[in-house]
Design an enzyme around this catalytic site. Sequence first.
Site, mmCIF file in Angstrom:
data_model
loop_
_atom_site.group_PDB
_atom_site.id
_atom_site.type_symbol
_atom_site.label_atom_id
_atom_site.label_comp_id
_atom_site.label_asym_id
_atom_site.label_seq_id
_atom_site.Cartn_x
_atom_site.Cartn_y
_atom_site.Cartn_z
ATOM 1 N N TYR A 179 -125.155 89.519 26.633
ATOM 2 C CA TYR A 179 -123.803 88.984 26.577
ATOM 3 C C TYR A 179 -123.844 87.461 26.387
ATOM 4 C CZ TYR A 179 -122.623 93.734 27.813
ATOM 5 O OH TYR A 179 -122.497 95.104 27.788
ATOM 6 N N ARG A 317 -126.443 103.860 39.407
ATOM 7 C CA ARG A 317 -125.857 105.178 39.196
ATOM 8 C C ARG A 317 -125.828 106.062 40.449
ATOM 9 N NH1 ARG A 317 -127.995 106.864 33.105
ATOM 10 N NH2 ARG A 317 -126.572 105.479 31.967
#
Length: 347
Positions: A179, A317
């Site tokens: 990013y 997760r």
Amino acid sequence: MTASLFTPYKLNDTLTLSNKILMAPLTRCMADDDLVPTQQIADYYARRAEAGLIISEATIIRPDGQGYPNTPGLFTPAQIEGWRVVTDAVHKNGGKIFAQLWHTGRVAHPHFFGGGDVLSASAQAVEGTVPRMRELVYQTPKAATLEDIKQLVIDYAQAAANAIDAGFDGVEIHGANGYLIDQFLHHDNNRREDEYGQTPENMSRFALEVVDAVIARIGADRTALRVSPGAYFNMAGDARDRDVFDYLLPELAKRNLAFLHGGIFDDSMEFDYLGGRISAYLRSVYTGTLVGVGSYTAETGSAAISDNKFDLLAIGRPFIANPDYVAKVRDGVELVPYADTMLTELI
């Protein structure tokens, strides 16, 4: 086998964590159409407040930072108020939470902000299309001007101040995973010939300016950073990248950040130019508190902490599938397996 995870950890004189398990930032795309967190999101984080620290999903600092649908922001009064509901819920349940501040750079798309330029370090497009909206092809970005960069630094600092106003305990600046900030730190994308390019000092300049501006607004004790020395996501690696991070990381250590977080999806990945794993490289160069992440279990993460490979463990997760992850690990209860369908569900 997990005892090292369940002792308190003092980040600094301001913040002490009740345990060494962090909830990693997990993009959920569940904000409303104005990018305001909903009550559902508040309930989601509140159920996971037993983590020593929650790092929020990546949260954009201004409209042109958006690269995915329904990702929350921290730049309007309504967004700040929405996050205040979230932080209140987490604190009520005894937790702590940092906001992850995000600008996607060349991974942004004008569809989300009504047109205009996509900004990056250089005019180098990323290939492909926007996840969940495959009809949107990535655009060639504009190389940020010096004035653009100055404004971005201001906007990161304002977003940090907004986060504190919203009740967050601190912020993690997203400087990883391909990013905007990461785009300045890797030769694959940074082709600049001015004071933000070519040399390690110049390529590190934007990241350090953002960090310094955020520290000036909210304090080093509430400021953290995520970095990806090994380019692997939306970015190609380059052996010269190591020189950039060999310069950047000691500079960051001087700033007494709350912690540095390795940005990697799987820490078993090895990078030739880093001499192996990202976590091992970070530990060899950076002297402050280090967060390890990337497919660790509670058992392997606890062993890594005991072996001084890092200080805190971020879990991703498994926290989606197990809101009570910390209690299950502590009590030796079997975890619910993560399934890919959970990426689009709130539990």
